[in-house]
Design an enzyme around this catalytic site. Structure first.
Site, PDB file in Angstrom:
ATOM      1  N   ILE A 129       0.827  -1.214   0.000  1.00 31.41           N
ATOM      2  CA  ILE A 129       0.000   0.000   0.000  1.00 31.41           C
ATOM      3  C   ILE A 129       0.862   1.265   0.000  1.00 31.41           C
ATOM      4  O   ILE A 129       0.350   2.358  -0.236  1.00 31.41           O
ATOM      5  CB  ILE A 129      -1.022   0.032   1.169  1.00 31.41           C
TER       6      ILE A 129
ATOM      7  N   THR B  89      -8.024   0.940  16.192  1.00 33.93           N
ATOM      8  CA  THR B  89      -7.843   0.255  17.478  1.00 33.93           C
ATOM      9  C   THR B  89      -8.260   1.148  18.644  1.00 33.93           C
ATOM     10  O   THR B  89      -8.180   2.383  18.550  1.00 33.93           O
ATOM     11  CB  THR B  89      -6.345  -0.116  17.626  1.00 33.93           C
ATOM     12  N   ASP B  90      -8.610   0.515  19.754  1.00 29.49           N
ATOM     13  CA  ASP B  90      -8.920   1.285  20.970  1.00 29.49           C
ATOM     14  C   ASP B  90      -7.655   1.902  21.571  1.00 29.49           C
ATOM     15  O   ASP B  90      -7.727   2.791  22.414  1.00 29.49           O
ATOM     16  CB  ASP B  90      -9.638   0.407  22.009  1.00 29.49           C
ATOM     17  N   GLU B  91      -6.478   1.443  21.118  1.00 30.31           N
ATOM     18  CA  GLU B  91      -5.222   1.936  21.713  1.00 30.31           C
ATOM     19  C   GLU B  91      -4.987   3.419  21.421  1.00 30.31           C
ATOM     20  O   GLU B  91      -4.163   4.055  22.075  1.00 30.31           O
ATOM     21  CB  GLU B  91      -4.031   1.108  21.230  1.00 30.31           C
TER      22      GLU B  91
ATOM     23  N   TYR C 215       3.129   2.238  17.766  1.00 26.93           N
ATOM     24  CA  TYR C 215       2.021   1.617  17.013  1.00 26.93           C
ATOM     25  C   TYR C 215       0.756   2.456  17.137  1.00 26.93           C
ATOM     26  O   TYR C 215       0.142   2.833  16.130  1.00 26.93           O
ATOM     27  CB  TYR C 215       1.767   0.194  17.524  1.00 26.93           C
TER      28      TYR C 215
ATOM     29  N   LYS D 274      -1.449   4.591  14.334  1.00 28.73           N
ATOM     30  CA  LYS D 274      -2.855   4.326  14.033  1.00 28.73           C
ATOM     31  C   LYS D 274      -3.691   5.600  14.265  1.00 28.73           C
ATOM     32  O   LYS D 274      -4.601   5.893  13.501  1.00 28.73           O
ATOM     33  CB  LYS D 274      -3.396   3.192  14.916  1.00 28.73           C
TER      34      LYS D 274
ATOM     35  N   ILE E 281       4.807 -13.452  31.165  1.00 25.20           N
ATOM     36  CA  ILE E 281       3.769 -12.443  31.432  1.00 25.20           C
ATOM     37  C   ILE E 281       4.465 -11.153  31.850  1.00 25.20           C
ATOM     38  O   ILE E 281       5.265 -11.149  32.792  1.00 25.20           O
ATOM     39  CB  ILE E 281       2.821 -12.943  32.542  1.00 25.20           C
TER      40      ILE E 281
ATOM     41  N   ARG F 217       6.706  -4.391  29.518  1.00 29.41           N
ATOM     42  CA  ARG F 217       6.786  -3.664  28.237  1.00 29.41           C
ATOM     43  C   ARG F 217       6.943  -2.173  28.545  1.00 29.41           C
ATOM     44  O   ARG F 217       6.186  -1.649  29.386  1.00 29.41           O
ATOM     45  CB  ARG F 217       5.483  -3.930  27.476  1.00 29.41           C
ATOM     46  N   PRO F 218       7.861  -1.449  27.885  1.00 32.42           N
ATOM     47  CA  PRO F 218       7.972  -0.005  28.143  1.00 32.42           C
ATOM     48  C   PRO F 218       6.666   0.704  27.755  1.00 32.42           C
ATOM     49  O   PRO F 218       6.088   0.408  26.706  1.00 32.42           O
ATOM     50  CB  PRO F 218       9.106   0.449  27.210  1.00 32.42           C
TER      51      PRO F 218
END
Ligand code: NAD
Ligand code: DAU
Length: 371
Positions: free
Chosen positions: A72, A148-150, A173, A177, A229, A309-310
């Site tokens: 794309i 996304t909800d993020e 990310y 978005k 986790i 995760r940072p």
């Protein structure tokens, strides 16, 4: 919608959506059945596997389903595809989608998620402008953007994301978005392009690349590997079975108000550690106890709390009153039924898993396509 361009159709949600549209879209009654053809444009990154659509290729290939391997970010290619197939609608999934990868290597997220969306909007706008000329014979109906909800950032212990929640993305990310959502909105406000946007919570189900929490934990547990986790495992996500996401998208595409955003969520908030425990319980139940014993007494023994995760968002939770009240959407799957189906799907599709994990699917692609 007769010539629907689906981008990223070889990925997790895109492949489920194409299958849903061609085989099951009668969900809402006969008038909602998709009768057109789908042109699936996918670059086939590590996350894209045409094998995920092998059944669709066999049943609908060259009539109602066409695959084009294209990027794309290459506007010339996208222009050609719009012209060649007389594209009249777009459902845009293609993206770099994994938060951890965006932290390690953000550039491709900027390129694909922002530049790629811009290219598609420009091609759609050209077609839409044509369709305004009376007698041009060209039509353009809809650009649906999958988000996304993020983009809303993170929640504390209470509250829900609504469509009015201000954008506050925290990872490369989600920032990319958010930028793409703004572009889509702007092309509607400025050029009148007919658009809809959906912002969904975490999906799970068949064909998800095993880097995301649920498939990674399922496969590690099956293989007796550790289950990593992040942090204390108390971060919360709102889980939705992928087919329920697909039915919401199709409903919004058909009946959503142009220019509007619709939140989609499962109403199923769980801490990550709870998700992993549920996966372990199913694995312990469905895998032959003798095989299990040779690994460990219970898969739960494999759980390990590792470095966080940072910028790890604490909690996502969606208010999806709009899509429910305005359009009548309802998810069909509970987390329990959806998760059990998902575990069984992975157990029954280990060849797919082995190929996507080994990268060996490139050989499969070469034997099926000229690329
Ligand atoms: P995925 O990573 O499984 O699939 C992405 C697909 O896009 C792959 O087939 C890949 O080959 C293709 N692609 C990537 N770059 C491309 C490019 N430059 N040109 C053409 N194709 C390209 O992703 P997914 O989980 O299926 O997510 C699909 C969409 O849904 C994304 O836009 C994502 O942001 C959004 N989303 C995902 C979730 C989730 O839980 N997975 C939730 C909400 C929204
Ligand atoms: O909310 C929607 C988003 O959900 C989508 O936009 C993204 O494309 C999708 O990847 C997903 O993002 P998350 O970061 O929430 O998903 P992920 O599966 O990577 O992680 C889910 C939660 O589990 C998160 O809190 C991080 C944690 N996690 C993840 C992995 C991979 C772990 O604890 N261990 C892990 O190994």
């Amino acid at each position: 919608m007769q010539n629907l361009l689906v981008t990223g159709g070889c990925g997790f949600i895109g492949s489920n959506f194409i299958r849903y549209l061609l085989k099951e879209s009668s969900f809402l009654g006969d008038d909602s059945f998709f009768t057109g053809r789908i042109i699936n444009v996918d670059k086939l990154t590590y996350a894209g596997n045409p094998e995920s659509l092998e059944d669709i290729e066999k049943e609908f290939g060259n009539s109602r389903y066409i695959f084009e391997k294209a990027d794309i970010c290459n506007i010339k290619e996208i222009e050609r595809i719009f012209d060649q197939y007389d594209i009249d609608s777009v459902c845009h999934f293609a993206a770099e989608s994994h938060v951890d990868r965006s932290i390690a290597s953000p550039e491709i997220f900027i390129e694909t998620n922002i530049r790629g969306t811009f290219n598609l909007l420009e091609c759609a706008k050209k077609k839409y402008d044509f369709s305004l000329i009376k007698g041009s014979g060209k039509n353009f109906f809809l650009f649906h953007h999958i988000s996304t909800d993020e983009v809303y950032g993170t929640l504390g212990k209470t509250g829900l994301f609504t469509e009015e929640t201000p954008y506050s993305p925290n990872s490369p990310y989600s920032a990319s978005k958010a930028a793409s959502d703004h572009l889509v909105r702007a092309w509607h406000e400025t050029y009148g392009l007919p658009v809809t946007i959906s912002n969904c919570s975490n999906n799970y189900g068949p064909f998800q690349f095993p880097e995301k929490l649920i498939p990674l934990m399922i496969l590690n547990a099956i293989e007796g590997k550790e289950l990593p986790i992040y942090g204390d495992g108390k971060n919360i996500r709102d889980w939705l079975y992928v087919k329920d996401h697909c039915s919401a998208i199709w409903l919004i595409m058909q009946k959503g108000i142009k220019g509007r955003t619709y939140n989609i969520g499962g109403g199923c908030e769980l801490e990550n550690r709870e998700v992993v425990e549920k996966i372990c319980s199913i694995i312990d139940k469905v895998i032959n106890p003798n095989v299990r014993k040779s690994l460990s007494a219970s898969s739960k023994e494999l759980m390990r709390f590792v470095k966080d995760r940072p910028g790890h968002d604490f909690r996502y939770a969606i208010d999806c009153t709009r899509v429910k009240q305005e359009l009548g959407w309802r998810p069909e799957e509970s987390f329990e039924t959806g998760l059990e189906k998902t575990v069984k799907w992975y157990l029954n599709n280990m060849k797919w898993v082995e190929r996507v994990k080994s990268g060996d699917y490139l050989n499969w692609i070469k034997s099926h396509y000229t690329i």
